[in-house]
Design an enzyme around this catalytic site. Structure first.
Site, PDB file in Angstrom:
ATOM      1  N   ASP A   1       0.867  -1.178   0.000  1.00 37.54           N
ATOM      2  CA  ASP A   1       0.000   0.000   0.000  1.00 37.54           C
ATOM      3  C   ASP A   1       0.901   1.223   0.000  1.00 37.54           C
ATOM      4  O   ASP A   1       1.796   1.331   0.837  1.00 37.54           O
ATOM      5  CB  ASP A   1      -0.828  -0.044   1.296  1.00 37.54           C
TER       6      ASP A   1
ATOM      7  N   GLU B   1      -7.349   3.846  -4.669  1.00 40.57           N
ATOM      8  CA  GLU B   1      -8.434   4.285  -3.786  1.00 40.57           C
ATOM      9  C   GLU B   1      -8.893   5.650  -4.259  1.00 40.57           C
ATOM     10  O   GLU B   1      -8.104   6.591  -4.325  1.00 40.57           O
ATOM     11  CB  GLU B   1      -7.948   4.373  -2.335  1.00 40.57           C
TER      12      GLU B   1
ATOM     13  N   HIS C   1     -10.215  -1.132   6.517  1.00 37.35           N
ATOM     14  CA  HIS C   1      -9.775  -0.623   7.811  1.00 37.35           C
ATOM     15  C   HIS C   1     -10.375   0.736   8.161  1.00 37.35           C
ATOM     16  O   HIS C   1     -10.093   1.262   9.230  1.00 37.35           O
ATOM     17  CB  HIS C   1      -8.247  -0.530   7.810  1.00 37.35           C
ATOM     18  N   ASP C   2     -11.135   1.337   7.241  1.00 36.05           N
ATOM     19  CA  ASP C   2     -11.757   2.641   7.498  1.00 36.05           C
ATOM     20  C   ASP C   2     -13.262   2.528   7.707  1.00 36.05           C
ATOM     21  O   ASP C   2     -13.924   3.539   7.928  1.00 36.05           O
ATOM     22  CB  ASP C   2     -11.532   3.587   6.299  1.00 36.05           C
TER      23      ASP C   2
ATOM     24  N   ASP D   1      -3.102   4.826  -2.155  1.00 30.90           N
ATOM     25  CA  ASP D   1      -3.964   5.569  -1.236  1.00 30.90           C
ATOM     26  C   ASP D   1      -4.464   6.874  -1.868  1.00 30.90           C
ATOM     27  O   ASP D   1      -3.677   7.601  -2.484  1.00 30.90           O
ATOM     28  CB  ASP D   1      -3.113   5.882   0.008  1.00 30.90           C
TER      29      ASP D   1
HETATM   30  C1  GLC Z   1      -7.044   6.484   3.048  1.00 30.93           C
HETATM   31  C2  GLC Z   1      -6.725   5.386   4.031  1.00 30.93           C
HETATM   32  C3  GLC Z   1      -6.977   5.898   5.422  1.00 30.93           C
HETATM   33  C4  GLC Z   1      -6.049   7.069   5.650  1.00 30.93           C
HETATM   34  C5  GLC Z   1      -6.214   8.132   4.574  1.00 30.93           C
HETATM   35  C6  GLC Z   1      -5.090   9.112   4.585  1.00 30.93           C
HETATM   36  O1  GLC Z   1      -8.373   6.841   3.035  1.00 30.93           O
HETATM   37  O2  GLC Z   1      -7.478   4.252   3.745  1.00 30.93           O
HETATM   38  O3  GLC Z   1      -6.808   4.915   6.405  1.00 30.93           O
HETATM   39  O4  GLC Z   1      -6.319   7.633   6.905  1.00 30.93           O
HETATM   40  O5  GLC Z   1      -6.230   7.593   3.277  1.00 30.93           O
HETATM   41  O6  GLC Z   1      -3.902   8.514   4.158  1.00 30.93           O
END
Ligand code: GLC
Length: 545
Positions: free
Chosen positions: A98, A248, A322-323, A199
């Site tokens: 990641d 993402e 995880h979010d 990310d």
């Molecule tokens: C993404 C990740 C999250 C993180 C954010 C900032 O959304 O999944 O966990 O806090 O990016 O990096």
């Protein structure tokens, strides 16, 4: 499976901090993941994705990277990572890393330099703008609450941070920044990784710096040069190699996601979007304890399925990460063991019939629930703690805030993986960094693997079906009964074959709808035999030729 088969692959997400602790320090680590590879191979997934394991102050659990080339000692060493990859490969598993490069930690040497003076060679690695002490450059809001600009009194300027104050946004318009990032990606490709999750990758290109009536997303989401940058990254790093990529995408659109993933554009293999997980955000507000809108959930999923299919793009399909809170507590029901098992299987079946690459988040495959924390000191997540302060300042009572966090906090997903019935669910011999959900004596991997009727075997079967059935990969999709308040129904079709997916999202009995044929072979279901009505949380896939 070759990367050319990524459309048939299933990815398992590991959150290393909460997966398995091999040292007894209360934090999961890479050696701990190695110990569980047999479990993952038995489940049958193709890839494992590790959330960031690089050096980091861990303000945002690794998404605040201070050195892209080193492993955080809490997680282990590069040798450990190499060993993980070697052992995974022996078992037929691939490993994705990641990378968060929309921002770095403010502890990254680039930022430390950048902060020193306006003429520092690294100044332009980040986004610095003028403002006055009490008036930031623009009205943009941070995704973690508050204004998105942080004042620095050393140089009397502000830096942009769309997330935490310790996550400074990189300036992607600077060619040097891009080259540094590409070099780093190539380092990990040479190291032998099989794929990447990028990310918040659609936030890289910032447009104009202007005030907004809202949080300001329109100025940096899918920004003006984003496709140029992602295409350039593809060409200079992973393009043409056996590397699977998923981006993402924050608050994105179908049109952009088609562009990100249409093969001829040479950008990414696949994308995550989150619109279907905002169906319990009334008026766009995450921090409420509202229940979810089922019709909106179906509409959103189907709009994306049809749009991406038509545009020849590619989705990731997922309920959890995880979010996000645990899906069985969110769209299912976890009040009794019977409801939990049934609804967890139903959610799995109704998602895994869709088109896209399925993702399973650690613990989802055994139906793990939200932990039900009731006190603020049980939470660890920076976003949650910020939200607590903001909501309290707005006048919410302590109890109201606890009720909201219990449903929405990211920590709902981050409690230790439940391996067995021993103390702390077998996650650690020490004190875990965050409490284990109290239901681990009943809900754990050891029990699930020993019981062929458990949620685990529904996931295992769905993964096998994904590998074997072309209709799941490339079949068309036809939404049905979109206005029905209980049922989620759709049909996949391919060359005279049909796969009907029907799921009862309610805990009531619902008559079998007249519009839906009942004949055919039941390939998977969460009840024994087909009935005249759909029972609470019943779900089936029915095949016809
Ligand atoms: C993404 C990740 C999250 C993180 C954010 C900032 O959304 O999944 O966990 O806090 O990016 O990096």
């Amino acid at each position: 499976m070759a990367v050319s088969d990524w459309k048939k692959s299933v990815v398992y997400q590991v959150y290393p901090k909460s997966f398995n602790d091999s040292t007894g320090d209360g934090t999961g680590d890479i050696r701990g993941i190695i110990e569980k590879l047999d479990y993952l191979a038995f489940l049958g997934v193709d890839y494992i994705w590790l959330t960031p394991v690089y050096e980091s102050p861990m303000r945002d659990n690794g998404y605040d990277i201070s050195n892209y080339y080193e492993i955080n000692p809490e997680f282990g060493t590069k040798e450990d990572l190499k060993a993980l990859m070697d052992e995974a490969h022996e078992k037929g598993l691939k490993v994705m890393l990641d990378l968060a490069f929309n921002h770095t930690s403010t502890a990254h040497p680039w930022f430390v330099e950048s902060k020193k003076s306006k003429d520092n060679p690294y100044r332009d690695y980040y986004i610095w703008k003028d403002g006055t002490y009490d008036s930031p450059p623009t009205s943009w809001e941070s995704k973690f609450g508050g204004n998105a600009w942080q004042y620095d009194d050393n140089t009397n300027q502000y830096y942009l941070r769309l997330f935490d104050v310790t996550q400074a946004d990189l300036n992607w318009d600077n060619e040097k920044v891009r080259s540094e990032i590409y070099e780093m990606i190539n380092y990990w490709i040479d190291f032998g990784v099989d794929g990447f999750r990028f990310d918040v990758v659609n936030l890289l290109s910032k447009g104009e710096f202007k005030d907004s009536d809202g949080p300001g997303k329109e100025f940096y989401t899918d920004g003006p040069r984003i496709h140029e940058y992602i295409h350039e990254m593809n060409r200079r790093t992973f393009g043409g190699k056996e590397i699977m990529t998923v981006g993402e995408m924050s608050s994105t659109t179908i049109d952009h996601c088609i562009k990100y993933t249409a093969p001829e554009r040479e950008e990414l293999n696949s994308v995550f979007n989150f619109h279907h997980l905002k169906v319990d955000y009334p008026g766009g507000e995450k921090w409420t304890d509202a229940s979810y809108d089922f019709i909106l959930l179906k509409e959103t999923l189907m709009k994306w399925q049809l749009g991406i299919h038509e545009g020849n793009g590619w989705n990731a399909i997922f309920w959890c990460n995880h979010d996000q809170p645990r899906v069985v507590s969110r769209f299912g029901k976890d009040d009794t063991e019977e409801n939990r098992v049934r609804s967890a299987k139903m959610l799995a079946i109704s998602l895994h019939g869709l088109q896209g690459t399925p993702y399973i988040y650690q613990g989802e495959e055994i139906g793990m629930t939200n932990p039900g924390f009731s006190r603020i000191d049980q939470y660890r997540d920076v976003e949650t703690l910020n939200a607590y302060d903001i909501l309290r300042e707005k006048g919410y009572s302590y109890q109201q805030v606890m009720d909201i966090l219990k449903k929405k906090s990211r920590d709902n997903a981050r409690t230790p993986m439940q391996w067995d019935g021993s103390p702390h669910a077998g996650f650690t011999d020490g004190e875990p960094w965050i409490e284990t959900a109290p239901n681990y004596p009943e809900i754990n991997a050891e029990k699930a693997v020993a019981d062929e009727t458990s949620v685990f075997y529904t996931y295992k079967k769905l993964i096998e079906m994904r590998h074997e059935m072309e209709i799941l990969t490339s079949g068309d999709i036809r939404p049905m009964l979109m206005k029905d308040r209980n049922l989620f129904v759709y049909e996949r079709t391919l060359d005279g074959e049909s796969l009907l997916v029907i799921a009862n999202y309610s805990d009531k009995y619902v008559a079998w709808p007249e519009e839906v044929a009942r004949d055919g072979e039941v390939l998977i279901s969460n009840y024994d035999v087909k009935d005249n009505e759909l029972r609470p949380f019943e779900a089936l896939m029915i095949y016809r030729k």
